[in-house]
Each structure stands twice: as structure tokens, then as C-alpha cells.
Design a protein around this motif. Sequence first.
Motif, mmCIF file in Angstrom:
data_model
loop_
_atom_site.group_PDB
_atom_site.id
_atom_site.type_symbol
_atom_site.label_atom_id
_atom_site.label_comp_id
_atom_site.label_asym_id
_atom_site.label_seq_id
_atom_site.Cartn_x
_atom_site.Cartn_y
_atom_site.Cartn_z
ATOM 1 N N SER A 125 0.271 40.249 24.153
ATOM 2 C CA SER A 125 0.533 41.200 25.230
ATOM 3 C C SER A 125 1.261 40.574 26.420
ATOM 4 C CB SER A 125 -0.779 41.823 25.694
ATOM 5 O OG SER A 125 -1.635 40.811 26.230
ATOM 6 N N LEU A 126 1.452 39.263 26.379
ATOM 7 C CA LEU A 126 2.112 38.590 27.481
ATOM 8 C C LEU A 126 3.631 38.602 27.294
ATOM 9 C CD1 LEU A 126 -0.277 35.532 27.905
ATOM 10 C CD2 LEU A 126 -0.290 37.683 29.177
ATOM 11 N N LEU A 127 4.310 38.105 28.290
ATOM 12 C CA LEU A 127 5.765 38.056 28.270
ATOM 13 C C LEU A 127 6.272 37.022 27.279
ATOM 14 C CD1 LEU A 127 6.377 38.280 32.122
ATOM 15 C CD2 LEU A 127 6.534 40.134 30.464
ATOM 16 N N GLN A 128 7.538 37.142 26.948
ATOM 17 C CA GLN A 128 8.158 36.241 25.979
ATOM 18 C C GLN A 128 8.077 34.795 26.448
ATOM 19 O OE1 GLN A 128 9.361 37.427 23.146
ATOM 20 N NE2 GLN A 128 10.081 35.465 22.338
ATOM 21 N N ALA A 129 7.989 34.582 27.722
ATOM 22 C CA ALA A 129 7.976 33.215 28.240
ATOM 23 C C ALA A 129 6.678 32.479 27.920
ATOM 24 C CB ALA A 129 8.201 33.229 29.755
ATOM 25 N N LEU A 130 5.607 33.248 27.577
ATOM 26 C CA LEU A 130 4.314 32.617 27.312
ATOM 27 C C LEU A 130 4.112 32.273 25.834
ATOM 28 C CD1 LEU A 130 2.022 34.828 29.563
ATOM 29 C CD2 LEU A 130 3.019 32.608 30.080
ATOM 30 N N GLU A 131 5.082 32.592 24.974
ATOM 31 C CA GLU A 131 4.903 32.341 23.548
ATOM 32 C C GLU A 131 4.774 30.835 23.242
ATOM 33 O OE1 GLU A 131 7.306 36.190 21.751
ATOM 34 O OE2 GLU A 131 8.051 34.166 21.428
ATOM 35 N N LYS A 132 5.488 30.038 23.993
ATOM 36 C CA LYS A 132 5.393 28.604 23.760
ATOM 37 C C LYS A 132 3.973 28.103 24.020
ATOM 38 C CE LYS A 132 7.481 24.202 25.096
ATOM 39 N NZ LYS A 132 8.514 23.524 25.945
ATOM 40 N N GLN A 133 3.344 28.576 25.092
ATOM 41 C CA GLN A 133 1.972 28.186 25.389
ATOM 42 C C GLN A 133 1.005 28.697 24.324
ATOM 43 O OE1 GLN A 133 1.153 26.139 27.643
ATOM 44 N NE2 GLN A 133 3.023 26.043 28.868
ATOM 45 N N ARG A 134 1.271 29.878 23.826
ATOM 46 C CA ARG A 134 0.396 30.414 22.762
ATOM 47 C C ARG A 134 0.465 29.560 21.505
ATOM 48 N NH1 ARG A 134 2.216 35.698 19.660
ATOM 49 N NH2 ARG A 134 3.638 34.072 18.918
ATOM 50 N N ASP A 135 1.668 29.186 21.093
ATOM 51 C CA ASP A 135 1.797 28.358 19.886
ATOM 52 C C ASP A 135 1.085 27.012 20.064
ATOM 53 O OD1 ASP A 135 5.213 29.473 19.309
ATOM 54 O OD2 ASP A 135 3.274 30.375 18.772
ATOM 55 N N LEU A 136 1.201 26.438 21.244
ATOM 56 C CA LEU A 136 0.533 25.164 21.496
ATOM 57 C C LEU A 136 -0.984 25.315 21.410
ATOM 58 C CD1 LEU A 136 0.624 22.190 22.329
ATOM 59 C CD2 LEU A 136 0.705 22.947 24.725
ATOM 60 N N THR A 137 -1.516 26.375 21.965
ATOM 61 C CA THR A 137 -2.963 26.600 21.920
ATOM 62 C C THR A 137 -3.449 26.791 20.490
ATOM 63 O OG1 THR A 137 -2.850 27.627 24.111
ATOM 64 C CG2 THR A 137 -4.820 28.054 22.791
ATOM 65 N N MET A 138 -2.676 27.537 19.693
ATOM 66 C CA MET A 138 -3.084 27.759 18.307
ATOM 67 C C MET A 138 -3.099 26.464 17.502
ATOM 68 S SD MET A 138 -3.809 30.926 18.049
ATOM 69 C CE MET A 138 -3.882 31.034 16.286
ATOM 70 N N ARG A 139 -2.126 25.595 17.768
ATOM 71 C CA ARG A 139 -2.100 24.322 17.061
ATOM 72 C C ARG A 139 -3.315 23.450 17.440
ATOM 73 N NH1 ARG A 139 3.558 24.509 18.107
ATOM 74 N NH2 ARG A 139 3.276 23.115 19.905
ATOM 75 N N ASN A 140 -3.693 23.501 18.709
ATOM 76 C CA ASN A 140 -4.880 22.734 19.126
ATOM 77 C C ASN A 140 -6.148 23.243 18.435
ATOM 78 O OD1 ASN A 140 -3.323 21.169 20.788
ATOM 79 N ND2 ASN A 140 -3.704 22.417 22.622
ATOM 80 N N ILE A 141 -6.266 24.528 18.347
ATOM 81 C CA ILE A 141 -7.448 25.097 17.677
ATOM 82 C C ILE A 141 -7.455 24.721 16.198
ATOM 83 C CG2 ILE A 141 -8.550 27.266 16.985
ATOM 84 C CD1 ILE A 141 -7.585 28.464 19.608
ATOM 85 N N GLU A 142 -6.284 24.805 15.556
ATOM 86 C CA GLU A 142 -6.212 24.462 14.133
ATOM 87 C C GLU A 142 -6.550 22.988 13.901
ATOM 88 O OE1 GLU A 142 -5.882 26.753 11.988
ATOM 89 O OE2 GLU A 142 -5.837 25.506 10.177
ATOM 90 N N THR A 143 -6.057 22.134 14.797
ATOM 91 C CA THR A 143 -6.348 20.706 14.660
ATOM 92 C C THR A 143 -7.846 20.437 14.804
ATOM 93 O OG1 THR A 143 -4.165 20.133 15.534
ATOM 94 C CG2 THR A 143 -5.879 18.414 15.602
ATOM 95 N N ALA A 144 -8.470 21.076 15.821
ATOM 96 C CA ALA A 144 -9.915 20.893 16.011
ATOM 97 C C ALA A 144 -10.703 21.422 14.822
ATOM 98 C CB ALA A 144 -10.369 21.592 17.299
#
Length: 522
Positions: free
Chosen positions: A189-208
Motif C-alpha cells: 500500500s506504500l509508494l513505489q519508493a518504499l519497494e526497496k525497503q520492503r524487499d530488504l525487510t523480506m530478505r532479512n526475515i527469510e534469512t532469520a
Amino acid sequence: MAAPQLEEDQVTCYICLCRYWNPVTLPCGHSFCGTCIQDSWRSSEKLCPVCRQPFPEDTKLCRNVTLSNLLKALPPVLPAPATAIPRQETGAGHSARCPRHGRSLEFFCRTEGLCVCSACTVHECRHHERALLDVERRMLEDQLNARVEITRQQVTKAESQLQELQRQKNQIESSACTLALLVSSRFSSLLQALEKQRDLTMRNIETAKEQALGQALNEIQRLTGHLEALSQYEHSVQDLLGQADDCVFFQELQQLSEPGESPGPLTAPQWDEVQQLNNVNELLSPLCGLLLEEKPPRVAASAAHAGPVEALGPLPPVPSTVCPLRKKLWQNYRNLTFDPDTANQYLCLSRKDRQVTHHYQAQGPARSGSFELWQVQCTQSFQTGQHYWEVHTSHHSVTLGVAYPKLPRRKEGTHTDNIGRGPYSWGLCLLEDSIQAWHNGKVQRLHGVPGHLLGVDLNLTSGCLKFYSLEPQTQLLHTFYALFSQPLFPVFWLLEGRTLTLCHQPEAKLPPEPQEEASALN
């Protein structure tokens, strides 16, 4: 008519296999050298070595006058018979024969670990520790059966731990999936500019998640390997118990290897759902209210906070001069204290209840609940895990042991102690020239003279109670195998003038409280 010819075999002792010397006759009719039968009775039960007939303790040996006179009249060596007929041994039900004397194997030499005949007990094994073959086998079979029972309990515990790990693994997967879906929907639901932060967060969760699942899978593989080792050990023991040949049984028993120690406490997977959300909060602090207005179920967090099945604290440092075995024992060192309420009225406690001395005069009136015997019990008790303590003795004639809470306080019979006299206690009595291991009224006499510093290792997980002599070097004295079903208290007995001191280590771990042990079991 010519008199029948007398053969050498008819004037030969069944024990020493030589011509009779001062022959005596037993009530059963068999004759032996007087010295041979006396030596045989001193090292074993009062039985006839030929027909195995038992005799009371007061049986007297009568000199065979007729046989003695006959021996005097015989030449030094009798002529050999025309056809030698091998003498048949009686009283032995085993098919194997002694390779040195050709007699039936009736005894087991504990010193050499071999099956021997009655002639061996007079010559080669005269001063060795030995027992009847069937008695020794029954004792070893009982020990093996006890180990099998302990192995089965370990299997049950390992299977339960495996199920718990599987449950935590499923909870981690479910929690990670829920968290990923929540974060993904918020970032959508956020702007296109926040997609990079979302991908980074998902990778951290997957790694953990992968790290936590990797830890769980490693523990599963470790427990699975331990279960396979226990299963192979049980099959080997069952095959050994089915072995009919005694010699093969004892040979394979000596080659039987233990399945290894218990895998120990489990390592809980490191999965923290709250920490993952905190990382998101740091990345998106201006939008944290939007992201965290709804939180996923705390299923995995509660499982992670439950901790491992058994917690293992840091190991105390040990000096480099201590031998490796003692260093390993020190990992479970316990600082114990004597319980004043249990001390006999002739025993005096000092040094903050760490030392006890037996005086020749009573030190006061007997307390309620104290031992009528010259005994004292420790304040601490153990029901789970592995524990080790050390004791310094001033002289011999002391007993170290452990006992259930129901160990009687009153004196029964003529004994001055009751450690190991019944089914509720196990004890090692240190005498001036020998050692005695007691349990359930049965004694096993051991060789050796221990030093003044002794160690006791109680492993309730594997069902082992071991006693060590620590001077001049660490040496195992005796091991009890049992299924301990109740809390165990260290207990001691000492003769007049003796002193016992509980050795303390400054960095030893404190013994767990009974409430902690109960929670660990649940």
C-alpha cells in the motif's frame, strides 16, 4: 585270585591332580588333599568340587586313615594302565573344557576375565578374584538388562524431544509465513519508493527463518543419529543375550562398545518474531504506526521463549594440572553441605556444615529425624541430570553413598550403618585393606586401597553411580547401574575418630532446587 591292580588315577586328588597328601574325606564320600580342600573353601562356597553338594559352615574334615595307609604302602609312581580311559567330570553342565587341564569350566576368573576349571583355581588363579560361572553370567546378564532398560528410556526421551523440535519447526514456519504476508501487504500500500525497503525487510526475515530452521534441522539430525546408535546397541545386546556359548558370550561382552553418551540438552532455534518487527520499525520509523498497528499471533515467540529442554550453564575453569577425566567430571561439580537435622548425636559438624567428625562422646541429645546410626545426610538432593562431588577422608572405615528419602533412620539389626543394606540406598565402604560395594543387602568385594580424596559421579540420565579414587591419580573404583525413581540424597557413615570433609570449588555451579528439577521434568 590275583589282587586287582591299583591305578594312579585312583589315588589322585581331584583338585591338584597329584597323589593325595594327608587325604581327608567329605560326608559325600569324595576325598581330597587336606590343604587343597581347605584352600578351595576359603576362596568359594563350601561345596564338594566333584558332586557340588553343599555343606554347613561347621563341617569338619576327617582324615582318611585307610587311604593314608594305602599311600604309604604304594611305590613312588604306579604303573600306567594298559588303556587310558579319561576320567569323566561330574557336576559341570558346560560342554567347553579347560585348555590347560582338560576339566569342565566351572568358574570365571574376574582378574583375568577368563572361564577356568577347578584346577586353575588351585594353581594359576589361586589368588585371583573368581566366582561360579553361572553366577557371574547371571550377574552380567542382569547388568545388561538394566542397561537395555535405560537405553529404552533414553529412546523415549529422545523421541519426545524430537516431537518437540518438530512442533517448534512447524511453529517457526507458520510464524514466518504469517509475518511475511503481513509485511508484504503493508508495503504493497506504500509508494513505489518504499519497494526497496520492503524487499530488504523480506530478505532479512527469510534469512532469520532459514537460520532458525537450520538449527532445528541440525538438532533433528543429531537426535536421529543418537536414536540409530541406541537401536544398534540394543540389537547387539539382544544378540549377546541369546548367545549360548559361555566363552563366546564373555569374549563378545568384552568387545561390546557403549552407544555413546546422551546427546545432552537441546539448542532451541533462535527465532524472535519481535526482533524482526523491530528491524522493520528501524527502517520505517516514520511509518511504524501503519506497519505495526496489527501484530501477528505470538505462537512462535512463546515457543522460542520456552527455552531448551535442559539448560546447560557455562563450565567452570579448571587448573591445567588436573587430569582430563577429572576436568570432565568437574563440569558437573556440586558444592554440598551436611544437614544438621540428620546427623547422629555423636557426630559434630563444623566449617559451615562442610566437615563432620565422629567423637567418642555424644555431642548433645538426639534430634528429631536424626540417624540412630553413625550417619549424616546432605541437605541437597538430585532427581535429574548429572552431578559430581568430592570428599576428603581422614582414615579408612568410612562409607560414601546415596539414598532415597525413605532410608530408615532407626537402627535395625547388628550393623552400625544401613547404607546399601536395603533397596533404598547404594554405598561404597572403604576398609583398611579392601573395598566393599553394597546394595540391597548384597556385597561385592573389590581389590585396591583408595586414597583419602574420593569423587562421586551421579548420572541420573544414564542410570550410573560411579565412585573414583583421586589420589595419586584418578581411578574408577566401582559403578552401580540402576533405574533411579526417587530423589537421591548423598549420605555418609564414619567410625569413631574419623573426619569427612565435603570439598568445595569456588566456581562450581549451585545444585538445582527441587522446584527447578520438577519444572525441568514437566
